[in-house]
Design a protein around this motif. Structure first.
Motif, PDB file in Angstrom:
ATOM      1  N   LYS A   1      53.149  42.374  47.232  1.00  0.00           N
ATOM      2  CA  LYS A   1      52.373  41.786  48.318  1.00  0.00           C
ATOM      3  C   LYS A   1      50.924  41.630  47.884  1.00  0.00           C
ATOM      4  O   LYS A   1      50.396  42.460  47.140  1.00  0.00           O
ATOM      5  N   PRO A   2      50.236  40.589  48.333  1.00  0.00           N
ATOM      6  CA  PRO A   2      48.818  40.458  48.013  1.00  0.00           C
ATOM      7  C   PRO A   2      48.001  41.570  48.668  1.00  0.00           C
ATOM      8  O   PRO A   2      48.221  41.915  49.833  1.00  0.00           O
ATOM      9  N   VAL A   3      47.093  42.122  47.900  1.00  0.00           N
ATOM     10  CA  VAL A   3      46.251  43.218  48.383  1.00  0.00           C
ATOM     11  C   VAL A   3      44.996  42.631  49.019  1.00  0.00           C
ATOM     12  O   VAL A   3      44.246  41.891  48.380  1.00  0.00           O
ATOM     13  N   ILE A   4      44.776  42.969  50.282  1.00  0.00           N
ATOM     14  CA  ILE A   4      43.609  42.476  51.015  1.00  0.00           C
ATOM     15  C   ILE A   4      42.643  43.653  51.240  1.00  0.00           C
ATOM     16  O   ILE A   4      42.967  44.598  51.955  1.00  0.00           O
ATOM     17  N   GLY A   5      41.492  43.574  50.607  1.00  0.00           N
ATOM     18  CA  GLY A   5      40.482  44.607  50.791  1.00  0.00           C
ATOM     19  C   GLY A   5      39.709  44.389  52.076  1.00  0.00           C
ATOM     20  O   GLY A   5      39.368  43.252  52.426  1.00  0.00           O
TER      21      GLY A   5
ATOM     22  N   SER B   1      38.053  44.328  41.718  1.00  0.00           N
ATOM     23  CA  SER B   1      39.020  43.982  40.669  1.00  0.00           C
ATOM     24  C   SER B   1      40.453  44.298  41.087  1.00  0.00           C
ATOM     25  O   SER B   1      41.401  43.766  40.506  1.00  0.00           O
ATOM     26  N   CYS B   2      40.612  45.140  42.115  1.00  0.00           N
ATOM     27  CA  CYS B   2      41.948  45.575  42.542  1.00  0.00           C
ATOM     28  C   CYS B   2      42.512  44.755  43.697  1.00  0.00           C
ATOM     29  O   CYS B   2      43.638  45.006  44.129  1.00  0.00           O
ATOM     30  N   ILE B   3      41.732  43.807  44.238  1.00  0.00           N
ATOM     31  CA  ILE B   3      42.183  43.106  45.439  1.00  0.00           C
ATOM     32  C   ILE B   3      42.426  41.625  45.162  1.00  0.00           C
ATOM     33  O   ILE B   3      41.904  41.056  44.206  1.00  0.00           O
ATOM     34  N   ASP B   4      43.221  41.011  46.049  1.00  0.00           N
ATOM     35  CA  ASP B   4      43.548  39.593  45.946  1.00  0.00           C
ATOM     36  C   ASP B   4      42.894  38.769  47.048  1.00  0.00           C
ATOM     37  O   ASP B   4      42.925  37.542  47.016  1.00  0.00           O
ATOM     38  N   GLY B   5      42.335  39.428  48.037  1.00  0.00           N
ATOM     39  CA  GLY B   5      41.632  38.779  49.137  1.00  0.00           C
ATOM     40  C   GLY B   5      40.693  39.787  49.771  1.00  0.00           C
ATOM     41  O   GLY B   5      40.853  40.996  49.603  1.00  0.00           O
TER      42      GLY B   5
ATOM     43  N   LYS C   1      35.407  36.252  41.340  1.00  0.00           N
ATOM     44  CA  LYS C   1      36.846  36.328  41.082  1.00  0.00           C
ATOM     45  C   LYS C   1      37.596  35.137  41.681  1.00  0.00           C
ATOM     46  O   LYS C   1      38.747  34.874  41.317  1.00  0.00           O
ATOM     47  N   GLY C   2      36.955  34.436  42.602  1.00  0.00           N
ATOM     48  CA  GLY C   2      37.579  33.267  43.210  1.00  0.00           C
ATOM     49  C   GLY C   2      38.642  33.570  44.238  1.00  0.00           C
ATOM     50  O   GLY C   2      39.512  32.739  44.507  1.00  0.00           O
ATOM     51  N   ILE C   3      38.595  34.763  44.849  1.00  0.00           N
ATOM     52  CA  ILE C   3      39.628  35.143  45.805  1.00  0.00           C
ATOM     53  C   ILE C   3      39.255  34.666  47.215  1.00  0.00           C
ATOM     54  O   ILE C   3      38.093  34.447  47.520  1.00  0.00           O
ATOM     55  N   PRO C   4      40.241  34.500  48.099  1.00  0.00           N
ATOM     56  CA  PRO C   4      39.944  34.073  49.475  1.00  0.00           C
ATOM     57  C   PRO C   4      39.175  35.157  50.232  1.00  0.00           C
ATOM     58  O   PRO C   4      39.424  36.352  50.056  1.00  0.00           O
ATOM     59  N   ILE C   5      38.258  34.699  51.080  1.00  0.00           N
ATOM     60  CA  ILE C   5      37.351  35.609  51.797  1.00  0.00           C
ATOM     61  C   ILE C   5      37.294  35.212  53.264  1.00  0.00           C
ATOM     62  O   ILE C   5      37.131  34.036  53.595  1.00  0.00           O
ATOM     63  N   LEU C   6      37.405  36.209  54.138  1.00  0.00           N
ATOM     64  CA  LEU C   6      37.265  36.013  55.576  1.00  0.00           C
ATOM     65  C   LEU C   6      36.209  36.973  56.100  1.00  0.00           C
ATOM     66  O   LEU C   6      36.320  38.183  55.907  1.00  0.00           O
TER      67      LEU C   6
ATOM     68  N   GLU D   1      48.064  35.178  47.922  1.00  0.00           N
ATOM     69  CA  GLU D   1      49.320  35.150  47.166  1.00  0.00           C
ATOM     70  C   GLU D   1      49.313  34.003  46.152  1.00  0.00           C
ATOM     71  O   GLU D   1      49.737  34.160  45.000  1.00  0.00           O
ATOM     72  N   GLU D   2      48.805  32.844  46.572  1.00  0.00           N
ATOM     73  CA  GLU D   2      48.684  31.698  45.662  1.00  0.00           C
ATOM     74  C   GLU D   2      47.769  32.039  44.492  1.00  0.00           C
ATOM     75  O   GLU D   2      48.035  31.680  43.340  1.00  0.00           O
ATOM     76  N   ARG D   3      46.680  32.722  44.800  1.00  0.00           N
ATOM     77  CA  ARG D   3      45.706  33.103  43.756  1.00  0.00           C
ATOM     78  C   ARG D   3      46.337  34.064  42.758  1.00  0.00           C
ATOM     79  O   ARG D   3      46.013  34.040  41.571  1.00  0.00           O
ATOM     80  N   MET D   4      47.266  34.910  43.225  1.00  0.00           N
ATOM     81  CA  MET D   4      47.943  35.872  42.355  1.00  0.00           C
ATOM     82  C   MET D   4      48.798  35.177  41.303  1.00  0.00           C
ATOM     83  O   MET D   4      48.938  35.672  40.184  1.00  0.00           O
ATOM     84  N   GLY D   5      49.390  33.993  41.733  1.00  0.00           N
ATOM     85  CA  GLY D   5      50.382  33.564  40.803  1.00  0.00           C
ATOM     86  C   GLY D   5      50.658  32.148  40.573  1.00  0.00           C
ATOM     87  O   GLY D   5      51.431  31.848  39.699  1.00  0.00           O
TER      88      GLY D   5
END
Length: 247
Positions: A4-8, A61-65, A108-113, A243-247
């Motif tokens: 699962k994508p990790v959301i910090g 570095s440990c999160i995907d969003g 890192k280019g991850i999604p942010i809310l 999830e898209e960013r992960m893979g």
């Protein structure tokens, strides 16, 4: 098993006012944030407040969003102003923490809310300004934006720009939201656009123009997801983008 994508989720610090350990400090974030991520397919991780740049980089570095959560007023010196009479409690160290989280997440280019304070943090970090209190908006009558009621109650309307990411997510031009803030966006940061406003003109959402997914909302959707299915859409999109960013 699929990862699962990790959301910090950014956290704050709360100080016990009584009980066995008065004055004891605790890492703190409302449970609704984690519940909203879990309900919509993500794996929530609370990012503990600290002032160590290397630790903050390691956390990101440990999160995907990333979700920038609510809390204290944003200190006005972050956008070049002095404190005015109606400024609430500030936590400058947390401003710095959130700024670093945002900076590293963007690298890192991850999604942010960003939610409520998190929305205002995005605007201030990027060079925008805030009204330190809604009473300082003198151009139009301002609605009640700190509702003083149940978190699940939707108390005022917002109008959504049809050409925005927010419209793509919700598919409507108008909806009602909850409201728990006394500060508001004044000058919108360069590179961002307003995607929603209340009918009194108060900015309710912004989004980055040149970033895959960087959205800030003034209301608290995490408090609404259990009662209103539409509010899950925001977290579903965040998790899907991660999830898209992960893979």
């Amino acid at each position: 098993m699929l990862k699962k994508p990790v959301i910090g989720i950014s956290s704050s610090v709360i100080t016990d006012q009584g009980g066995m350990f008065p004055g004891y400090k605790r890492t703190y974030v409302n449970k609704d944030y984690a519940d909203a991520v879990i309900k919509n397919g993500g794996l929530p991780i609370i990012l503990p407040f600290n002032e160590d740049e290397e630790i903050i980089k390691g956390l990101v570095s440990c999160i995907d969003g990333l979700i920038l959560s609510g809390g204290h007023d944003v200190a006005p010196f972050n956008y070049g102003e002095e404190p005015e009479q109606r400024l609430g409690e500030i936590f400058p160290e947390r401003d710095k923490f959130d700024f670093m989280l945002l900076s590293e997440a963007k690298k890192k280019g991850i999604p942010i809310l960003g939610i409520c304070r998190g929305f205002q943090i995005i605007n201030a970090y990027e060079g925008g300004t805030l009204y330190q209190d809604l009473s300082y908006i003198d151009s139009v009558p301002v609605y009640k934006h700190s509702q003083g009621h149940s978190p699940e109650l939707r108390t005022h309307s917002i109008e959504i720009d049809e050409n925005s990411i927010l419209h793509e997510i919700f598919g409507v031009k108008e909806m009602k939201v909850n409201s728990f803030h006394h500060q508001a966006v004044k000058k919108v940061a360069e590179g961002y656009r307003v995607s929603a406003k209340a009918k009194d003109g108060v900015v309710e959402a912004i989004e980055a123009e040149n970033y895959p997914f960087l959205v800030g909302v003034q209301w608290h959707p995490e408090m609404l997801v259990k009662m209103y299915e539409d509010m899950n859409k925001l977290f579903t999109v965040l998790v899907n983008k991660a999830e898209e960013r992960m893979g």
